[in-house]
Design an enzyme around this catalytic site. Sequence first.
Site, PDB file in Angstrom:
ATOM      1  N   HIS A 176       0.844  -1.195   0.000  1.00  0.00           N
ATOM      2  CA  HIS A 176       0.000   0.000   0.000  1.00  0.00           C
ATOM      3  C   HIS A 176       0.876   1.241   0.000  1.00  0.00           C
ATOM      4  O   HIS A 176       1.705   1.416   0.889  1.00  0.00           O
ATOM      5  CB  HIS A 176      -0.928   0.007   1.218  1.00  0.00           C
TER       6      HIS A 176
ATOM      7  N   TYR B 256      -9.332   5.945   6.864  1.00  0.00           N
ATOM      8  CA  TYR B 256      -9.508   6.332   8.268  1.00  0.00           C
ATOM      9  C   TYR B 256     -10.464   7.505   8.256  1.00  0.00           C
ATOM     10  O   TYR B 256     -10.116   8.581   7.775  1.00  0.00           O
ATOM     11  CB  TYR B 256      -8.175   6.766   8.875  1.00  0.00           C
TER      12      TYR B 256
ATOM     13  N   PRO C  49      -4.725   0.733  18.436  1.00  0.00           N
ATOM     14  CA  PRO C  49      -4.443   0.222  17.083  1.00  0.00           C
ATOM     15  C   PRO C  49      -4.482   1.260  15.961  1.00  0.00           C
ATOM     16  O   PRO C  49      -4.152   0.932  14.823  1.00  0.00           O
ATOM     17  CB  PRO C  49      -5.552  -0.818  16.874  1.00  0.00           C
TER      18      PRO C  49
ATOM     19  N   LYS D  35       0.826   0.287  14.884  1.00  0.00           N
ATOM     20  CA  LYS D  35       2.214   0.201  15.312  1.00  0.00           C
ATOM     21  C   LYS D  35       2.556  -1.041  16.136  1.00  0.00           C
ATOM     22  O   LYS D  35       3.738  -1.372  16.298  1.00  0.00           O
ATOM     23  CB  LYS D  35       2.571   1.442  16.158  1.00  0.00           C
TER      24      LYS D  35
ATOM     25  N   TYR E 120       3.882   6.544   9.909  1.00  0.00           N
ATOM     26  CA  TYR E 120       3.050   5.384   9.572  1.00  0.00           C
ATOM     27  C   TYR E 120       3.874   4.288   8.885  1.00  0.00           C
ATOM     28  O   TYR E 120       3.703   3.107   9.174  1.00  0.00           O
ATOM     29  CB  TYR E 120       1.898   5.828   8.652  1.00  0.00           C
TER      30      TYR E 120
HETATM   31  C1  PHB Z   1      -6.356  -4.006  10.220  1.00  0.00           C
HETATM   32  O1  PHB Z   1      -6.498  -4.197   8.999  1.00  0.00           O
HETATM   33  O2  PHB Z   1      -6.672  -4.870  11.048  1.00  0.00           O
HETATM   34  C2  PHB Z   1      -5.838  -2.700  10.691  1.00  0.00           C
HETATM   35  C3  PHB Z   1      -5.326  -1.792   9.780  1.00  0.00           C
HETATM   36  C4  PHB Z   1      -4.872  -0.570  10.216  1.00  0.00           C
HETATM   37  C5  PHB Z   1      -4.921  -0.250  11.560  1.00  0.00           C
HETATM   38  C6  PHB Z   1      -5.423  -1.157  12.480  1.00  0.00           C
HETATM   39  C7  PHB Z   1      -5.878  -2.388  12.048  1.00  0.00           C
HETATM   40  O3  PHB Z   1      -4.507   0.978  11.976  1.00  0.00           O
END
Ligand code: PHB
Length: 388
Positions: free
Chosen positions: A74, A202, A291, A295, A383
């Site tokens: 990604h 997000y 989450p 990280k 990130y």
């Molecule tokens: C996930 O795909 O489980 C996932 C992706 C990004 C995050 C947290 C969880 O920040």
Amino acid sequence: MSARTRVAIIGAGPAGLLLSHLLGRCGVESIVIDSRTREQIESTIRAGILEQGTVEILAETGVSDRVLTVGQKHEGIELRVAGEGHRIDFTDTVGRAVWLYPQHEVLKDLIAARLGAGQDLRFGTTAVRVEDATTSRPRVIAKDAEGRTVEIEADVVVGADGSRSVAREAVTGTYGGYFREYPFAWFGILCEAPPSSEELIYSNSPNGFALISQRSPEVQRMYFQCDPDTDTEVYTEEQLWEILQSRVPGTTLNEGRIFQRDVLRFRSFVAHEMRRGRVVLVGDAAHTVPPTGAKGMNLAVADVILLTEALRALLLDQDETLLDAFPETARHRVWKAQHFSWWMTNMLHLEPGASDFDRLRQIGELRSVVESRAGRTYLAEAYTGWPL
Ligand code: PHB
């Protein structure tokens, strides 16, 4: 029953398995124990984002066949602010990327590699306590699947046993840590549907946060902000789709059968100590992050890379300086990641009882990031992961 090894590792998660893998490559033998069965470890659904540095270490050490073929690279994420989409372009800002590849797939790869190398990997073996931390012969006292006591004596014991670490007590005492809780959690679902977006979204919306993630062309992972005490069964599937849809204005989600639901509580934690004598903590045993910044596993990998060098110097060259420096060096990155995870969390979630001022200020904050190259670069750098 007793055993003797150079490094006794408690926990066959990403930290413990990677450590034994890297030590094995330097010629340092270890025993890894975990209370769970192999099937449990390989099927527990956790987060899915690997930093570029994490993928590089897997590639350099021969466990990247699947991450590089099945995993998806990604090159950006989208932040959705009040229904407007803003792409954070990782390639353009920092020339780095992340890989979407679920943690349990990494575990399958590492377990296969460790068993292939003849690793002493003991499932169903539960650590009870760690003794003699300040001697040169620390020990793990454990129980095997039949309830028999097993003692493992080592030069070094590593607690890679997650947020409910048994090893932590030998290092810090039970309550030794900096701690923060959050007034919200994530309601996570797995569903059978095609992706709703090519990259992760997000979304900060007036109804609260949502994250649209993926797993494969057929399976998707999505989350929405909820109360930490939410019961996973309170919503019908129809209600879940309604909530998710209302939180990503601007995107029509592809719906499908929801086959798993879970509620993830948010916590920030850093143990006061990461080492006492010959006992060391790594990964979630030493620190936990919420989450939102993806990280958790990456921080465990960073600890392990540092610790491998320190243990190699100690055990092969009788040089303890790197192990002495380990906690300070590791914590430098840990607190940066703590800050990033806290910042992403607070910027994107709506606090219960937030005022209009709070909400509008938050949108101002998000716009100051997404509308500025410096802001996007800051987010992209954190990130995709700081250099290891
Ligand atoms: C996930 O795909 O489980 C996932 C992706 C990004 C995050 C947290 C969880 O920040």
